[in-house]
Every structure is written in C-alpha cells, then in structure tokens.
Design a protein around this motif. Structure first.
Motif, PDB file in Angstrom:
ATOM      1  N   ASP A 188       0.839  -1.194   0.000  1.00 12.22           N
ATOM      2  CA  ASP A 188       0.000   0.000   0.000  1.00 12.22           C
ATOM      3  C   ASP A 188       0.877   1.249   0.000  1.00 12.22           C
ATOM      4  O   ASP A 188       0.503   2.279  -0.553  1.00 12.22           O
ATOM      5  N   GLY A 189       2.030   1.135   0.630  1.00 14.07           N
ATOM      6  CA  GLY A 189       3.033   2.193   0.621  1.00 14.07           C
ATOM      7  C   GLY A 189       4.399   1.583   0.408  1.00 14.07           C
ATOM      8  O   GLY A 189       4.634   0.425   0.771  1.00 14.07           O
ATOM      9  N   GLN A 190       5.312   2.349  -0.175  1.00 15.90           N
ATOM     10  CA  GLN A 190       6.599   1.770  -0.570  1.00 15.90           C
ATOM     11  C   GLN A 190       7.693   2.836  -0.562  1.00 15.90           C
ATOM     12  O   GLN A 190       7.559   3.874  -1.203  1.00 15.90           O
ATOM     13  N   PRO A 191       8.813   2.594   0.137  1.00 11.73           N
ATOM     14  CA  PRO A 191       9.946   3.524   0.071  1.00 11.73           C
ATOM     15  C   PRO A 191      10.752   3.321  -1.209  1.00 11.73           C
ATOM     16  O   PRO A 191      10.757   2.230  -1.780  1.00 11.73           O
ATOM     17  N   ILE A 192      11.431   4.384  -1.629  1.00 12.65           N
ATOM     18  CA  ILE A 192      12.261   4.311  -2.832  1.00 12.65           C
ATOM     19  C   ILE A 192      13.686   3.866  -2.504  1.00 12.65           C
ATOM     20  O   ILE A 192      14.212   2.945  -3.107  1.00 12.65           O
ATOM     21  N   MET A 193      14.293   4.505  -1.529  1.00 14.72           N
ATOM     22  CA  MET A 193      15.686   4.206  -1.174  1.00 14.72           C
ATOM     23  C   MET A 193      15.806   4.147   0.341  1.00 14.72           C
ATOM     24  O   MET A 193      15.267   5.010   1.038  1.00 14.72           O
ATOM     25  N   PHE A 194      16.489   3.116   0.846  1.00 16.39           N
ATOM     26  CA  PHE A 194      16.713   3.001   2.287  1.00 16.39           C
ATOM     27  C   PHE A 194      18.222   2.934   2.499  1.00 16.39           C
ATOM     28  O   PHE A 194      18.802   1.874   2.640  1.00 16.39           O
ATOM     29  N   ASP A 195      18.861   4.096   2.494  1.00 13.59           N
ATOM     30  CA  ASP A 195      20.317   4.178   2.644  1.00 13.59           C
ATOM     31  C   ASP A 195      20.638   5.429   3.455  1.00 13.59           C
ATOM     32  O   ASP A 195      20.591   6.549   2.936  1.00 13.59           O
ATOM     33  N   LEU A 196      20.965   5.253   4.728  1.00 21.54           N
ATOM     34  CA  LEU A 196      21.204   6.376   5.631  1.00 21.54           C
ATOM     35  C   LEU A 196      22.592   6.981   5.469  1.00 21.54           C
ATOM     36  O   LEU A 196      22.970   7.870   6.233  1.00 21.54           O
ATOM     37  N   GLN A 197      23.322   6.506   4.487  1.00 20.75           N
ATOM     38  CA  GLN A 197      24.669   7.026   4.274  1.00 20.75           C
ATOM     39  C   GLN A 197      24.744   7.942   3.049  1.00 20.75           C
ATOM     40  O   GLN A 197      25.789   8.514   2.759  1.00 20.75           O
ATOM     41  N   LEU A 198      23.641   8.095   2.336  1.00 20.84           N
ATOM     42  CA  LEU A 198      23.642   8.885   1.104  1.00 20.84           C
ATOM     43  C   LEU A 198      24.087  10.326   1.366  1.00 20.84           C
ATOM     44  O   LEU A 198      24.940  10.869   0.670  1.00 20.84           O
ATOM     45  N   GLU A 199      23.507  10.956   2.388  1.00 16.45           N
ATOM     46  CA  GLU A 199      23.856  12.343   2.701  1.00 16.45           C
ATOM     47  C   GLU A 199      25.263  12.437   3.284  1.00 16.45           C
ATOM     48  O   GLU A 199      26.014  13.377   2.977  1.00 16.45           O
ATOM     49  N   ALA A 200      25.621  11.483   4.131  1.00 21.58           N
ATOM     50  CA  ALA A 200      26.950  11.505   4.756  1.00 21.58           C
ATOM     51  C   ALA A 200      28.055  11.394   3.709  1.00 21.58           C
ATOM     52  O   ALA A 200      29.107  12.038   3.825  1.00 21.58           O
ATOM     53  N   TYR A 250       7.234   6.665  -0.442  1.00 16.52           N
ATOM     54  CA  TYR A 250       7.953   7.234   0.697  1.00 16.52           C
ATOM     55  C   TYR A 250       9.330   7.716   0.263  1.00 16.52           C
ATOM     56  O   TYR A 250      10.090   6.968  -0.377  1.00 16.52           O
ATOM     57  N   GLY A 251       9.672   8.935   0.630  1.00 14.46           N
ATOM     58  CA  GLY A 251      11.025   9.442   0.467  1.00 14.46           C
ATOM     59  C   GLY A 251      11.725   9.456   1.806  1.00 14.46           C
ATOM     60  O   GLY A 251      11.322  10.194   2.717  1.00 14.46           O
ATOM     61  N   LEU A 252      12.747   8.633   1.978  1.00 10.95           N
ATOM     62  CA  LEU A 252      13.462   8.514   3.246  1.00 10.95           C
ATOM     63  C   LEU A 252      14.796   9.247   3.180  1.00 10.95           C
ATOM     64  O   LEU A 252      15.479   9.218   2.157  1.00 10.95           O
ATOM     65  N   PHE A 253      15.169   9.877   4.280  1.00 10.97           N
ATOM     66  CA  PHE A 253      16.491  10.494   4.353  1.00 10.97           C
ATOM     67  C   PHE A 253      17.065  10.306   5.751  1.00 10.97           C
ATOM     68  O   PHE A 253      16.347   9.974   6.704  1.00 10.97           O
ATOM     69  N   CYS A 254      18.360  10.507   5.882  1.00  5.28           N
ATOM     70  CA  CYS A 254      19.041  10.303   7.158  1.00  5.28           C
ATOM     71  C   CYS A 254      18.606  11.376   8.151  1.00  5.28           C
ATOM     72  O   CYS A 254      18.729  12.572   7.889  1.00  5.28           O
ATOM     73  N   GLY A 255      18.103  10.947   9.303  1.00 11.47           N
ATOM     74  CA  GLY A 255      17.664  11.884  10.325  1.00 11.47           C
ATOM     75  C   GLY A 255      18.814  12.714  10.880  1.00 11.47           C
ATOM     76  O   GLY A 255      19.979  12.296  10.842  1.00 11.47           O
TER      77      GLY A 255
END
Length: 448
Positions: free
Chosen positions: A61-73, A133-138
């Motif tokens: 029903d919902g889906q994230p695109i990228m799950f990588d908390l190191q992208l911004e770092a 869902y757009g995920l980014f590093c908190g």
C-alpha cells in the motif's frame, strides 16, 4: 480503495477496514531481480526494476524508494565501506577534529540525481495506487556520521556545539525534503535509529526543537511525515509524538501495545514491527503470518501500519514477505490458517564464558548488525574505542543478531534489547550509547 488512499486515511487518523501494508524493501529489493546491494544502490535502472518487482510481488500500500542512511553523509565527506548484502557503512568522520558547516547538500550531489530519477519513474508507474515514501538520514544520525562517537561526549560537555550541529543537519534535512517534494513523494520520513540510544532529557534538550521544525516544514510542503526509529525507543515515543509527526515506525525492540497506547493519545499513526531476523529472515511463512495476526489482534486497526521493524535484510526469503503481505491484506483468512500453529524453537548449544575467572575485561556488543544498523554501528564503535585505549587489557567481541547462534546466545544471556553492551557478563548499556568517560570508568573498576 487504492493502497495509497488507505495509507492516507491512516495518516489522517480515519477509520479503516484494514491496516495498510508498507514493506521496507531496501537492498532486499535487489535480491528479487538478482542484483546485489551495490548494484541496486548505484544503478538507477536496476533500482527501478527492483522496486517495480517489490510492487508486483508484495503488493504494498506504501513503498519507500531508497533506504540508505549514508547517502547524505557520503556527500558531506564521509568515506563508505560497500558490501554486497547491506547498505554501505560509514568509515570516517570529517568532524572528528574540526566542525565545518560550509557544505550544503545540492540535488546535483552524489547519488541524489539517481534517487530523484527513480522517484519520478516510480511516481509515473505506480504513484496513482501506491503511497511513495522518500526517506532520508535523520539529523541526529547524520551528525553522528559526521562527528563519530565524540557526539556522545559533546552531549555532556558541549551542548551549544550539539545544537549548532543539529541546526545544520536539520537544514540539510529540509533540502532533502525539497528534493522529494519535487519528485512527488507522498510521505517524507527522516530515519534516525540513534534516537533510541538517548534519554528523554537528551531528546528534549537536542531533538524536540529540531524535529518539530523538520515536521513543520514537511507539513508546509503539503506532505505527510513519518519518524523512523530503531532499537528500544519506548522511553522517547511520547517526546517523538510531541514533534507533531504524522507517524512513527518502530522495530521489535518496542512493544506495539505499549507504544500504541502512547501514539493513539496524540493521533499519531504507528508502524511496525515484524521482527527482521527471528521471523522474516529465519522463520517460515506460518511464523510471519502468525506474527501479523497476533499483532493486529493485540491493538486497534485505527492508526496502525503493518511493516517490518526496519530495512529488510537482503536475504529474507521472498515467500516470507509474501506471507506478511497476504496476512495484512486478508487478516480474517490468515487468522483461520494459523489458529492452531505453534512455532518450534531450534535447539542450539551455546557456551558462555566463565566471567568469574577472566584474564582481561570482556566487552560484548550484542547488535542487530553493526554493518547495517546505525545505532549498532556506534555502540560497536564505542567498544572498539575501548580496545584502542586499553589494548590487551580488554577483549572485545560483537554478536550479530543475523546469525542463528547469536540469537540463541541472546536468549541464553537474557539480552532484552539491541544494541546492548555487556561488561564481564553484566548488561551495562541497554539501548543507550555511553560517553567515553562513563564507559571507561566502568572498565577501570575491573582492570586487574
């Protein structure tokens, strides 16, 4: 009703006939098409192809695109270690000696163009039926990537610096929000596993203002928000709710019954918390269906999102994720299927050290996996810092929960939450990363 509408109704705190299903298939998405983690996190075509397969097989029903908390770092100067079955891990911390706020994340930097390209393609392909869902590093985890374990000392000795670093990280988070808004993402979520490793006081001192600003910004952009956390975050759930997020997502370290009693008071949706290893990785289809049924039957459907506890391990059997999907989509039928099912524990012999007769201080880190879980990364890094300081006077070992023998060891040792640091067989730091001063004082008591 489409899955997207179901997610939206849940995030608006409306009554629903069933809870939406949101699988967090990060690098696991690549497994569905035969791509490793490196390929799926660097190649836009392979990422898109893999995400479409997630959509086809798991019917989210919902889906994230990228799950990588190191992208911004990575953009901000951290070195990464890449492996085939996990997201990369941070191996260097540019702010260890000097903090520098001069660099801002631009949408042309690093892998952001790739992510935006795939977001737009997914929006066009499934965006009418699936909430994306757009995920980014908190902010807290991002600052820890930049500062390393010194961050936990700063929180005790240099609070003004911590606030400055958090302000900077929030600014970078707002930039990521802008990029996801441009791509048409429906739910925008900071993922901050290290939130579980601090006290409620530290949360109110350093996180409340930062996260309230972040969620206000997402709301101003006309998007839903979610606050992803890993580990035993129960002590901070109420403070998280006060930041006015639309949803909170937790893992198996948190009781859904206990957490939902809190989140419901604030009309915040709660997502989770199918166990990643014991159930999804090492269980069978019946284990996964039964977990979903038992969870749904223990709490109300309103404000509930059924999801894995966090980013799904690469090697989760496809049939187990499908079992979760089927259970979420038809809970009554699944309840009938599993009503007489009882899981059988595998008997694994574990040898426990003789803690009363050690030649050196033994530091044992029980983690999900320091290579893939940010909270575990910094708990393990703290243990390794002690090894560097004390040398042969200490022994340091990590037990990763993604191995069956380590799951058995956790049960035998009575480990209740991950990550946890044991010293000479005693749990000293349960889901809270100590400062160096505090940690070393405990070790000094035991040095012979």
């Amino acid at each position: 009703m489409t899955g997207k509408e179901l997610v939206f109704k849940t995030l608006r705190n409306e009554e629903v006939e069933r809870a939406p299903w949101v699988p967090f298939a990060g690098v696991h998405a690549g497994k569905l098409k035969g791509y490793d983690a490196i390929e799926v996190l660097k190649d836009p075509d392979k990422l898109y192809e893999s995400l479409m397969e997630v959509n086809r097989l798991y019917m989210p029903d919902g889906q994230p695109i990228m799950f990588d908390l190191q992208l911004e770092a990575e953009i901000l100067g951290c070195d990464l270690k890449w492996v085939n079955d996990n997201p990369p891990s941070v191996t260097s911390h540019p702010w260890q000696k000097e903090v520098d706020f001069s660099k801002n994340i631009e949408k042309t930097d690093g892998r952001i163009p790739m992510v935006m390209d795939v977001c737009k393609r997914m929006k066009e392909s499934v965006g009418e039926t699936t909430a994306l869902y757009g995920l980014f590093c908190g902010p807290f985890t991002l600052v820890s990537h930049m500062r390393g374990t010194k961050m936990f000392m700063d929180m005790r000795k240099n609070p003004e610096l911590v606030k400055e670093m958090m302000d900077y990280a929030v600014e970078q988070g707002c930039r990521m929000v802008d990029y996801y808004v441009e791509c048409g993402m429906d739910v925008i979520a900071p993922v901050d596993p290290l939130i579980s490793q601090i006290s409620p006081k530290n949360f109110t001192d350093y996180m409340t203002e930062a996260y309230t600003k972040l969620f206000d910004y997402i709301r101003e952009k006309g998007k839903f928000s979610a606050f992803f956390v890993c580990g035993n975050a129960i002590r901070n759930i109420e403070e998280m709710c006060k930041t006015k997020t639309d949803a909170i997502s937790v893992d198996e370290n948190v009781s859904m019954v206990e957490a939902k009693a809190i989140t419901d008071k604030y009309d915040v949706a709660l997502g989770g918390n199918i166990p990643l290893t014991t159930t999804m990785l090492f269980g069978n289809q019946m284990d996964n269906m039964k977990y979903v049924v038992d969870m749904v039957d223990s709490i109300s459907l309103k404000n509930l999102i059924i999801a894995p506890g966090c980013d799904m391990p690469y090697d989760i059997p496809v049939e187990n994720a499908i079992a979760c999907s089927e259970a979420a989509r038809d809970i009554d039928k699944t309840r009938e299927l599993v009503k007489n099912y009882e899981a059988v524990d595998e008997d694994i012999e574990i040898e426990i050290p003789d803690y009363d007769n050690l030649d050196k201080v033994m530091i044992e880190a029980f983690t999900l996996d320091s290579a893939s879980c940010a909270a575990c990364t910094y708990m393990w890094a703290t243990a390794c810092d002690a090894k560097e300081k004390y040398g042969d006077k200490v022994e340091v070992v990590e037990y990763k929960y993604n191995k069956k023998e380590n799951i058995a060891r956790c049960k035998k040792m009575g480990v209740t939450n991950l990550p946890t640091l044991y010293i000479n067989g005693e749990p000293k730091y349960i889901s809270i990363i100590p400062s160096h001063d505090e940690f070393y004082a405990e070790i000094d008591k035991l040095i012979k």
